[in-house]
Design a protein around this motif. Structure first.
Motif, PDB file in Angstrom:
ATOM      1  N   THR A 154      37.609  37.856  46.830  1.00 31.02           N
ATOM      2  CA  THR A 154      37.934  38.479  45.446  1.00 31.02           C
ATOM      3  C   THR A 154      37.242  37.433  44.248  1.00 31.02           C
ATOM      4  O   THR A 154      36.905  37.768  43.146  1.00 31.02           O
ATOM      5  CB  THR A 154      39.378  38.249  45.313  1.00 31.02           C
ATOM      6  N   ALA A 208      42.696  39.620  42.831  1.00 26.53           N
ATOM      7  CA  ALA A 208      42.317  41.011  43.008  1.00 26.53           C
ATOM      8  C   ALA A 208      43.008  41.880  41.834  1.00 26.53           C
ATOM      9  O   ALA A 208      42.337  42.771  41.481  1.00 26.53           O
ATOM     10  CB  ALA A 208      42.797  41.418  44.333  1.00 26.53           C
ATOM     11  N   ALA A 220      40.377  44.158  39.820  1.00 31.99           N
ATOM     12  CA  ALA A 220      40.495  45.449  39.642  1.00 31.99           C
ATOM     13  C   ALA A 220      40.216  46.348  38.192  1.00 31.99           C
ATOM     14  O   ALA A 220      39.685  47.110  38.049  1.00 31.99           O
ATOM     15  CB  ALA A 220      41.767  46.173  40.257  1.00 31.99           C
ATOM     16  N   ALA A 261      37.232  48.250  36.863  1.00 33.90           N
ATOM     17  CA  ALA A 261      37.214  49.675  36.344  1.00 33.90           C
ATOM     18  C   ALA A 261      36.942  49.889  35.011  1.00 33.90           C
ATOM     19  O   ALA A 261      36.152  50.743  34.651  1.00 33.90           O
ATOM     20  CB  ALA A 261      38.688  49.808  36.650  1.00 33.90           C
TER      21      ALA A 261
END
Length: 333
Positions: free
Chosen positions: A60, A195, A199, A203
């Motif tokens: 990560t 993580a 994310a 995105a």
């Protein structure tokens, strides 16, 4: 690059990365056989409670640094920009060094170690200071933002030197070791924390891929094509800074990942932001996991992973200097 070719490369890269990351969990001073993993012996405990969380943190963190490198290189139109450019790592390092100096150890709020909390706060403080300095004059100037980050980084470096001068030898050793970068934090949820921030950053980068592509040609071109330049820049700046702060707080400053991996990604997936972000995330995860596996596999001592990434990064850029024409100016790299 044709879409079909990119899809094929992703189809080959994804299982390869999964196998590589999974394989690094077996590396260490003692090789763990797959039959020992399902047993109740000591190697099984080492595998599930130490190596798996550490490998997840490596994956990560590597993905996050690579994603940050792609975004920053697009914002600054500079192939040498990276997540540590804006002094975030310096702020985190200074705060952690102060924690070592004053003996703030053990678990802090919600069970997170004080060193992690302090480094996170220092990263946010550096991020805010860069923002304030860059906004002293009206308008948005990427050169001014970059120079503000450099100034903050030098200020933090001076502070770290002062702390190491005031500290005794044992504390100085702790500070130096932390600043080398290490993944041996022994906190199972550290990878999950990274993580959870990675994310939304990934995105948003994918959502803003068209704007980031246009920004590589200049602000005027992007604005003429309907991009809200200021909102895109400051959103990416803030989100990437937060992600970098979380990574540095948990791992210390690990160099060259955010610089090197985006270049490898461009060679495989081209310069468009959307496939490059995903490809760099996968490559970064595999790269840092392998580096950490190698660092902990030495028979005598365990190297900080930052030493391995610095050595590989320096060799990689010697190769770039010898084979390509590098530019520090704007434009596509």
């Amino acid at each position: 690059m044709p879409q079909r070719s990119i899809a094929l490369r992703f189809g080959l890269l994804l299982p390869a990365v999964l196998l590589i990351v999974a394989g690094t969990t077996l590396l260490g001073t003692r090789w763990i056989d797959w039959r020992e993993i399902l047993s109740t012996t000591d190697p099984s405990y080492v595998f599930w409670h130490l190596r798996v969380p550490r490998t997840l943190l490596a994956a990560t963190a590597g993905a996050g640094l690579a994603v940050g490198g792609v975004i920053f290189q697009a914002l600054f139109r500079n192939p040498l920009a990276e997540p540590y450019t804006l002094g975030v790592a310096g702020g985190a390092s200074l705060a952690a060094a102060l924690g070592f100096l004053f003996g703030w150890r053990g678990a802090g709020w919600t069970g997170v170690p004080w060193s992690v909390l302090l480094a996170w706060g220092g990263a946010l403080g550096a991020l805010g200071l860069v923002y304030l300095v860059s906004r002293l004059r009206p308008g948005r100037d990427m050169a001014r933002l970059l120079l503000a980050g450099v100034c903050v980084a030098y200020m933090c470096s001076a502070g770290i030197l002062l702390v190491t001068y005031l500290a005794d030898r044992a504390v100085t050793n702790e500070i130096v070791l932390w600043m080398m970068g290490s993944l041996g934090v022994l906190r199972p949820r550290a990878g999950l924390e990274v993580a959870l921030v990675l994310a939304p950053v990934l995105a948003y980068g994918l959502y803003s891929h068209r704007a980031l592509d246009l920004l590589t040609f200049g602000d005027d071109v992007a604005a003429a094509r309907g991009v809200n330049v200021s909102r895109t820049v400051w959103s990416c700046f803030t989100l990437t800074g937060l992600l970098t702060g979380v990574i540095v707080a948990n791992c210390g400053p690990i160099g060259f990942v955010g610089l090197m991996v985006p270049h490898i990604g461009r060679a495989l997936f081209g310069g468009h932001t959307a496939p490059l972000l995903v490809g760099a995330a996968l490559l970064g995860a595999a790269f840092l996991a392998v580096c950490d596996g190698l660092a902990r596999s030495l028979p005598v001592i365990e190297l900080p992973v930052g030493v391995v990434t610095n050595l590989l990064g320096a060799a990689f850029f010697f190769y770039l200097l010898a084979t390509r024409e590098m530019s520090l100016g704007g434009g596509r790299s």
